[in-house]
Scaffold this active site. Structure first.
Site, short mmCIF file in Angstrom:
data_model
loop_
_atom_site.label_atom_id
_atom_site.label_comp_id
_atom_site.label_asym_id
_atom_site.label_seq_id
_atom_site.Cartn_x
_atom_site.Cartn_y
_atom_site.Cartn_z
CG ASN A 110 -1.86 1.18 1.24
OD1 ASN A 110 -2.46 1.49 0.21
ND2 ASN A 110 -2.01 1.84 2.38
CG HIS A 112 -0.94 6.24 4.57
ND1 HIS A 112 -2.32 6.22 4.54
CD2 HIS A 112 -0.60 7.11 5.54
CE1 HIS A 112 -2.78 7.05 5.46
NE2 HIS A 112 -1.76 7.60 6.09
CB SER A 139 4.83 5.39 4.26
OG SER A 139 5.12 6.46 5.13
CG ASP A 148 -3.37 3.71 6.72
OD1 ASP A 148 -3.41 3.16 5.60
OD2 ASP A 148 -4.17 4.58 7.08
C1 GAR Z 1 -2.70 8.59 -2.95
O1 GAR Z 1 -2.23 9.83 -2.47
C2 GAR Z 1 -2.55 7.53 -1.86
O2 GAR Z 1 -1.45 7.77 -1.03
C3 GAR Z 1 -3.83 7.68 -1.10
O3 GAR Z 1 -4.80 7.90 -2.10
C4 GAR Z 1 -4.21 8.63 -3.17
C5 GAR Z 1 -4.62 7.98 -4.47
O4 GAR Z 1 -4.25 8.77 -5.57
N1 GAR Z 1 -4.12 6.50 -0.35
C6 GAR Z 1 -4.64 6.51 0.88
O5 GAR Z 1 -4.99 7.52 1.43
C7 GAR Z 1 -4.80 5.14 1.51
N2 GAR Z 1 -4.92 5.25 2.92
P1 GAR Z 1 -4.34 8.23 -7.06
O6 GAR Z 1 -5.75 7.61 -7.23
O7 GAR Z 1 -4.18 9.42 -7.91
O8 GAR Z 1 -3.27 7.21 -7.24
#
Ligand code: GAR
Length: 217
Positions: A110, A112, A139, A148
């Site tokens: 994942n 985060h 991360s 997480d």
């Molecule tokens: C990313 O910033 C990722 O880190 C976050 O969602 C976004 C997805 O962006 N994930 C979380 O918050 C998970 N806990 P994307 O759809 O443009 O790749």
């Protein structure tokens, strides 16, 4: 020739991290093969990106299932149809059951948007600003039962400037994610990265609790 590594990616939204992975897979004899992209939302733009790249897509809508476990089992059935070596969560905004996480232990990653263990959960950029932290970032970690949680593999940081807004921080963090996440996925695909009990190991060496810090400017 090195063996290939099959990947399945799960997302819920824009899929900019998916795009960064697709772009990296095309470079320098990458052993990874992205077999499918799965979303819990039919309107996720990430599905459009996948189709444009010729990758198979599936929608498993959580609203069609009575509870979390029923949804996760349906998801697992679709994922396992591809026999992936690695399952990549990229903005997949559902909490996964212990059954799901245990099934993919050691092959579930994942990304985060915070320097874990700080700011687990949602709205990380706004919370960093509210707390007045001078440093933020992202991360990549192996996924375990804790939200997480799980061994951190690598992090990249961004300075928080006086005039930063949550939107601007999100942009800066995204830019780091787009380099950090493909790099970690490549390590895994090359057989360099694994989960050893509760710890991440890279090239046979245990990584520190905060993972490897990657300088991205
Ligand atoms: C990313 O910033 C990722 O880190 C976050 O969602 C976004 C997805 O962006 N994930 C979380 O918050 C998970 N806990 P994307 O759809 O443009 O790749």
């Amino acid at each position: 020739m090195q063996p290939t590594c099959s990947l399945v990616l799960l997302l819920s939204g824009s899929g900019s991290n998916l795009q960064a992975l697709i772009d990296d897979l095309e470079r320098n004899n990458h052993p990874g093969r992205l077999k499918a992209v799965i979303s819990n939302r039919a309107d996720a733009f990430g599905l459009t990106r996948a189709r444009e790249a010729g990758i198979e897509t599936h929608v498993v809508d959580h609203r069609d299932y009575a509870d979390r476990l029923a949804f996760d089992r349906a998801l697992m059935a679709v994922i396992d149809g591809y026999h992936p070596d690695l399952v990549v969560l990229a903005g997949f905004m559902r909490i996964l059951s212990a059954t799901f996480v245990a099934h993919y232990r050691g092959r579930l990653l994942n990304v985060h948007p915070s320097l874990l263990p700080k700011y687990k959960g949602l709205d990380t950029h706004a919370r960093v600003l509210e707390a007045g932290d001078p440093l933020h970032g992202c991360s990549v970690h192996f996924v375990t039962e804790q939200l997480d949680g799980g061994a951190v593999i690598a992090q990249a940081s961004v300075d928080v400037l006086a005039d930063d807004t949550a939107e601007r921080l999100a942009l800066k963090v995204h830019q780091r994610e787009h380099i950090l996440y493909p790099a970690v996925i490549r390590w895994f695909a090359e057989g360099r990265l694994r989960l050893n009990a509760e710890d991440a190991m890279l090239d046979g060496v245990l990584l520190p609790p905060s993972g490897k810090m990657i300088d991205i400017t």
